[in-house]
Design an enzyme around this catalytic site. Sequence first.
Site, PDB file in Angstrom:
ATOM      1  N   VAL A   1       1.049  -1.432   0.215  1.00  0.00           N
ATOM      2  CA  VAL A   1       0.257   0.222  -0.394  1.00  0.00           C
ATOM      3  C   VAL A   1       1.092   1.608  -0.239  1.00  0.00           C
ATOM      4  CG1 VAL A   1      -1.663  -1.119   1.017  1.00  0.00           C
ATOM      5  CG2 VAL A   1      -0.352  -0.280   2.593  1.00  0.00           C
TER       6      VAL A   1
ATOM      7  N   ASN B   1      -6.848  -1.586   5.774  1.00  0.00           N
ATOM      8  CA  ASN B   1      -6.838  -2.798   7.020  1.00  0.00           C
ATOM      9  C   ASN B   1      -5.610  -2.401   7.225  1.00  0.00           C
ATOM     10  OD1 ASN B   1      -6.987  -4.762   9.660  1.00  0.00           O
ATOM     11  ND2 ASN B   1      -6.155  -6.121   7.381  1.00  0.00           N
TER      12      ASN B   1
ATOM     13  N   TYR C   1       1.570   5.396  16.033  1.00  0.00           N
ATOM     14  CA  TYR C   1       1.146   4.729  15.327  1.00  0.00           C
ATOM     15  C   TYR C   1      -0.839   5.394  15.510  1.00  0.00           C
ATOM     16  CZ  TYR C   1      -1.974   0.596  15.605  1.00  0.00           C
ATOM     17  OH  TYR C   1      -3.136  -0.669  15.130  1.00  0.00           O
TER      18      TYR C   1
ATOM     19  N   ALA D   1      -0.935   8.663  16.190  1.00  0.00           N
ATOM     20  CA  ALA D   1      -1.203   9.772  14.988  1.00  0.00           C
ATOM     21  C   ALA D   1      -1.807   9.687  14.110  1.00  0.00           C
ATOM     22  CB  ALA D   1       0.484  10.649  14.825  1.00  0.00           C
TER      23      ALA D   1
ATOM     24  N   LYS E   1      -3.666   6.724  13.175  1.00  0.00           N
ATOM     25  CA  LYS E   1      -5.002   6.170  13.608  1.00  0.00           C
ATOM     26  C   LYS E   1      -5.734   7.561  13.917  1.00  0.00           C
ATOM     27  CE  LYS E   1      -4.451   1.303  12.428  1.00  0.00           C
ATOM     28  NZ  LYS E   1      -5.329   1.242  11.677  1.00  0.00           N
TER      29      LYS E   1
ATOM     30  N   ILE F   1      -7.295  -7.310  20.457  1.00  0.00           N
ATOM     31  CA  ILE F   1      -8.274  -8.106  19.912  1.00  0.00           C
ATOM     32  C   ILE F   1      -6.970  -9.407  19.448  1.00  0.00           C
ATOM     33  CG2 ILE F   1      -9.136  -9.406  17.876  1.00  0.00           C
ATOM     34  CD1 ILE F   1     -10.561  -6.820  19.171  1.00  0.00           C
TER      35      ILE F   1
END
Length: 256
Positions: free
Chosen positions: A68, A94, A159, A161, A163, A192
Site C-alpha cells: 500500500v 486495514n 501509530y 497519530a 490512526k 483483539i
Amino acid sequence: MNDGMMEAFGLKGHVALITGGGSGLGLAMAECLAAAGAQVVIAGRRRQVLDEACAHLGDSVAGIEYDVTDTGRAGEIIKEIVNRYGRLDILINNAGVHCKKAVEDVTREDLQSVLDVHLFGAYALTQAAIPYMRANKQGSVIFISSMSAVMGMTNVTAYSAAKAAVLGLVKTISGEVAKDGIRVNAIVPGFIDTPMFHQATDKDPERQKKILGHTPMECYGLPKDVGWAAVYLSGAASRFVTGTALMVDGGCSIGF
C-alpha cells in the site's frame, strides 16, 4: 436466514478489497465477508501468506500482491479488480504496521513509515476507488482505526497519530461522497487477539494487566468480532450509517 435478513446482511454480488487481508484482522474480515456472500480480494506484500489465506478461505477469495505504500499503483490495482469482477463495492483499508517506542526515540523515518501505510496508502486507494463507486451510485469504504486514536496510550505516538488521522479522513470524505451513495466509516477495534497485538504486548505483562483491567468485559476480542462488524458496515443493514466510528472494544473506550 430469511429473505429480510439476507437483504440486510447478505453481500452476494458484492466485490470487496481488503488490504492486509492475509492475516490477523484482515483475514478475519475476509472470512466473514466471504461467508456473507461477497467476492473478496485480499491484498498484501507476501505472496505465500496470500496463497495460504486463499487456500483456507476458498474460491470466493483471491489474492493480489500489493504494497500500500506504493501509492502510484493504487489506481492500477483498483482498475485491475474492476476489470476482473466488473465492479468494486467495498474497500477496507486495514493494512498496518506498528511502532512501539518512547516518544524521544521515534525518528522522522519511523513516523513517516507508519503514516505511509495507515494514512497515505489508505488515502490513495480510497481516492482511486471512489470514481468506480460513484458510477454505481453505491459503495462502502471502511477504515480500521485504533484505541490509540481515542485514548491516551504510551509508547505509540507514531501509530496513534496515524490512526487519529484516519478518523479525520472518515469525517471529511464521508461528507463529500454521501450524495453519491458512498458511505465511509471506521471500525475502532479494542484489544483483539492478533499477531500484531501479541507483538506489542507479549513482553509487557504489566501492559496486558492494565488492558484487561480497563476492559469491562475482562477479555480480549476475537478477530471475527471485527469481521462481523465489517459485514454490517458493508451492506444494506447500515445504509443510513456514514461518517461514524464503530467501537468494537468490549467497553474499553467508555473510560470508566
